[in-house]
Design an enzyme around this catalytic site. Sequence first.
Site, PDB file in Angstrom:
ATOM      1  N   ARG A  48      33.205  53.516  27.671  1.00  0.00           N
ATOM      2  CA  ARG A  48      32.436  52.278  27.792  1.00  0.00           C
ATOM      3  C   ARG A  48      31.402  52.470  28.896  1.00  0.00           C
ATOM      4  NH1 ARG A  48      33.509  47.346  31.342  1.00  0.00           N
ATOM      5  NH2 ARG A  48      31.983  45.865  30.567  1.00  0.00           N
TER       6      ARG A  48
ATOM      7  N   HIS B 172      25.047  44.635  31.970  1.00  0.00           N
ATOM      8  CA  HIS B 172      26.003  44.704  33.084  1.00  0.00           C
ATOM      9  C   HIS B 172      25.215  44.413  34.368  1.00  0.00           C
ATOM     10  CE1 HIS B 172      30.145  46.510  34.231  1.00  0.00           C
ATOM     11  NE2 HIS B 172      29.626  46.064  35.355  1.00  0.00           N
TER      12      HIS B 172
ATOM     13  N   GLU C 147      31.309  40.347  32.182  1.00  0.00           N
ATOM     14  CA  GLU C 147      31.734  39.372  33.198  1.00  0.00           C
ATOM     15  C   GLU C 147      30.676  38.328  33.535  1.00  0.00           C
ATOM     16  OE1 GLU C 147      33.183  41.336  36.692  1.00  0.00           O
ATOM     17  OE2 GLU C 147      34.864  42.256  35.647  1.00  0.00           O
TER      18      GLU C 147
ATOM     19  N   ASN D  52      38.556  42.129  31.559  1.00  0.00           N
ATOM     20  CA  ASN D  52      38.668  42.915  32.783  1.00  0.00           C
ATOM     21  C   ASN D  52      39.698  42.229  33.661  1.00  0.00           C
ATOM     22  OD1 ASN D  52      36.575  44.411  31.759  1.00  0.00           O
ATOM     23  ND2 ASN D  52      35.066  43.786  33.295  1.00  0.00           N
TER      24      ASN D  52
ATOM     25  N   TYR E 157      41.820  42.558  37.304  1.00  0.00           N
ATOM     26  CA  TYR E 157      42.062  43.210  38.594  1.00  0.00           C
ATOM     27  C   TYR E 157      43.232  42.586  39.349  1.00  0.00           C
ATOM     28  CZ  TYR E 157      38.011  46.078  37.797  1.00  0.00           C
ATOM     29  OH  TYR E 157      37.147  47.006  37.250  1.00  0.00           O
TER      30      TYR E 157
ATOM     31  N   GLU F  72      38.302  46.853  31.587  1.00  0.00           N
ATOM     32  CA  GLU F  72      38.328  47.389  32.956  1.00  0.00           C
ATOM     33  C   GLU F  72      39.658  47.059  33.599  1.00  0.00           C
ATOM     34  OE1 GLU F  72      35.189  46.157  35.659  1.00  0.00           O
ATOM     35  OE2 GLU F  72      33.675  46.462  34.108  1.00  0.00           O
TER      36      GLU F  72
HETATM   37  C1  FCB Z   1      34.038  44.468  38.044  1.00  0.00           C
HETATM   38  C2  FCB Z   1      32.689  44.975  37.571  1.00  0.00           C
HETATM   39  C3  FCB Z   1      32.509  46.459  37.722  1.00  0.00           C
HETATM   40  C4  FCB Z   1      33.130  47.000  38.999  1.00  0.00           C
HETATM   41  C5  FCB Z   1      34.539  46.481  39.170  1.00  0.00           C
HETATM   42  C6  FCB Z   1      35.234  47.000  40.411  1.00  0.00           C
HETATM   43  O1  FCB Z   1      33.940  43.117  38.358  1.00  0.00           O
HETATM   44  O2  FCB Z   1      32.498  44.651  36.210  1.00  0.00           O
HETATM   45  O3  FCB Z   1      31.153  46.757  37.621  1.00  0.00           O
HETATM   46  O4  FCB Z   1      32.336  46.740  40.063  1.00  0.00           O
HETATM   47  O5  FCB Z   1      34.528  45.085  39.194  1.00  0.00           O
END
Ligand code: FCB
Length: 436
Positions: A78, A122, A167, A289, A291, A349
């Site tokens: 990607r 992006h 995002e 995504n 985290y 992600e």
């Molecule tokens: C996300 C972004 C990516 C990167 C990660 C750590 O929010 O999409 O570009 O910076 O965080």
Amino acid sequence: MGLLTGFPDGFEVGVSTAAYQIEGAIAEDGRGPSVWDTFSHTPGRIKNGDTGDVACDHYHRWPEDVALMADLGVDAYRFSIAWPRVQPTGSGALNRPGLDFYDRLVDALLERGIAALPTLFHWDLPQALEDQGGWLSRSTAERFAEYAGHVADRLGDRVHRWITLNEPVVHMADGYAFGGGAPGQALMFGALPVAHHQLLGHGLAVRALRERGATQVMITNNCSPVQPASDDEADVAAATLYDNFHNRLFNDPILLGAYPEFLESLLGDVIRDGDLAIISTPVDALGINYYNPMRIAASDSDLPFEQRPIEGVPTTAFGWPVVPDGLRDLLVGLRETYGSALPPIYITENGCSTDDGIGDSFRVDYLGGHLGALRQAIEAGVDVRGYYIWSLMDNFEWAEGYHQRFGLVHVDFETLERTPRDSYRWLQTALQERKS
Ligand code: FCB
């Protein structure tokens, strides 16, 4: 159990990057300036005054990066396409050398058996469009769909899968509400039209891509499970409010064809007749995504909610809490919320920053934990088709500059030398085992 056992047949393992974070060559072959060029060259905006001028120099070193992915053995890559490379002012004339770059990249990926999954936006909006209002302006949505069509005209004979936006919530919040990212505006709730215009751009682009034969179109949303900081009624209400802004603002209109009611009234006449039908043009998949979860309390400040730390868990070099189960909870929660309206999901992600160095057992544990949680979500019945690690290599981490390192591959930003980390070797072994 092996790292990749227990996943459905055809489950895709990939790596993710984004144009401004890796390409460099910002003024080469006719590329126009983007909001991130302007922002990173504004004193005080980026840690250490870093910019994406050179980044990983991927624009020149891409054959080496494709070779690294082939050796790693991933199924898919990607990457994002830089709008200002393809259409320097965001409208009108196309820049052939820019399109040629992505054309060559796609061919090289396909030759090595790596599927290409391009993201069309992006965060690197052509500066010329920002000068006309950027995503605050409705016309940017129309320009975006035109640009998407141009890219598909060139690559669509080989690329059938696309991600429209990356995002949109983070781009709205960082770029237009708080100003920590480009274009650096701090409009607070005045940034809300940016949500609607990005969503409209997404819907129009889905249509443009389909007209050109795309078989799989999706959007990538950043989602977090939200927990109230306490049982207190005010905290519970603040957490619900936050969930609406962070998760539902961008999922509901696409999947259900409607905004949460109070957000619709906040948007007012920014929404025009017919917009929601465009925005809810069916997608084939949803990119997520993930985290970390968010812990939210009520607040009397400018905003009615505030983030609280999640205690008792490890944190990444960035200070982000590591909660693999949050990924399972998020996915199970999405299925509960959207039911049959939820399309198949790709984790587009997931990853962590670690300190500089090649030995990154922290990342190995992080990724292993999240793959375990993902397997649990699949066992619980959520249709997840792929997992993409952020990121292939260390890169320009937005306002943090080169300070936060997310790569399976270490990059020395003096020499631009790439060195696979332990996590790269670990994933390579798992991918080999899966094949045998
Ligand atoms: C996300 C972004 C990516 C990167 C990660 C750590 O929010 O999409 O570009 O910076 O965080």
